[in-house]
Design an enzyme around this catalytic site. Structure first.
Site, short mmCIF file in Angstrom:
data_model
loop_
_atom_site.label_atom_id
_atom_site.label_comp_id
_atom_site.label_asym_id
_atom_site.label_seq_id
_atom_site.Cartn_x
_atom_site.Cartn_y
_atom_site.Cartn_z
CG HIS A 160 48.19 21.72 14.94
ND1 HIS A 160 48.40 22.48 13.81
CD2 HIS A 160 48.79 22.39 15.95
CE1 HIS A 160 49.10 23.55 14.13
NE2 HIS A 160 49.35 23.53 15.42
CB CYS A 259 59.35 18.93 21.70
SG CYS A 259 58.32 20.06 22.64
#
Length: 272
Positions: A160, A259
């Site tokens: 990413h 997260c």
């Protein structure tokens, strides 16, 4: 700057079903690390919305995949994995009902868009073109936030964009030392409408940091010993906080930011 001031973080507890996809995952260790991660988010002043684990959505702990929030508006991403549709629906409802954010949907059916490919500097957007995000996804972000420049950045590695470069403070980009990292940084500088300070770290895995309300979250000294030393030597004007989620980082495409979904509830919600 809007890149750093947040009021909320949305997180989700880890379902046991994640181990079905990653048998090597030490669930109990991952759970303890995640609980500490959430505690740190609360300690730095965020209102944390913590969702219960959903065994039917094994990847649901990685909430940052599903949306991106800028200036009090959320764009819902278009994940390439069809089995993650429920996760997106849940996040949409949380952002709308719990935080009161207006929602932008990606209308192009061919678009792919992943939260960890969206880099917002506070001045402009860079969108990583990866196996998770395509040009149509980048166009969707540009359409959702027309007040900011938006440039696509081709990422050759199976990573990413925010794995390779992230924001380490107001107008400060953090990047690793590899040739690929240098290449991505060169592309960013060519497309940028503003000149940024660059913080280069010796270990590429250290480049993914989270700058939140005056605190810089980074990986632990055990994971990034050389970069940990550089961070402590070069950064003196903001608070440093190490975070260890090494178990969850074993999963493909996961970063520190994966997260939690950061949001700032705007005082005045713009019209869409």
């Amino acid at each position: 700057m809007s890149t750093s001031r947040y009021t909320h973080a949305v997180v989700s507890r880890i379902p046991h079903s994640l181990r079905e996809h990653h048998p090597s995952l030490d669930y109990d260790k991952a759970k303890r690390q995640h609980e500490n991660y959430v505690r740190i988010l609360r300690d730095i002043g965020l209102d944390v919305i913590e969702m219960p684990p959903d065994e039917n959505t094994p990847w649901s702990v990685f909430v940052d995949d599903t949306a991106f929030v800028c200036n009090g508006t959320a764009i819902i991403t278009k994940l390439s994995e069809p089995d993650r549709a429920k996760e997106v629906d849940i996040i949409r409802a949380v952002l709308k009902k719990e935080i009161g954010l207006p929602i932008v949907e990606v209308s192009n059916k061919s678009a792919k868009l992943h939260g960890s490919d969206i880099l917002f500097t506070g001045r402009e957007f860079f969108i990583g073109i990866t196996k998770w995000t395509n040009e149509s996804g980048a166009v969707a972000v540009a359409s959702a936030f027309p007040e900011y420049p938006c440039a696509p950045i081709k990422v050759k590695e199976n990573k990413h964009l925010k794995t390779i470069v992230s924001m380490a403070g107001p107008d400060v980009m953090c990047v690793g030392s590899s040739e690929e990292s240098k290449h991505i940084l060169k592309l960013l500088e060519q497309e940028a409408t503003y000149s940024y300070q660059i913080l280069t770290l010796p270990e590429d895995e250290a480049a993914n940091v989270m700058y939140i309300n005056g605190t810089l979250l980074h990986r632990s000294a055990k994971e990034i010993p050389k970069s940990f030393k550089v961070l402590n030597e070069k950064i003196s004007d903001i608070s440093l906080q190490s975070v260890d989620i090494s178990e969850l980082l074993k999963c493909d495409g996961v970063n520190l930011n994966s997260c939690c979904l950061l949001a700032r509830r705007a005082k005045h919600i713009r019209n869409l």
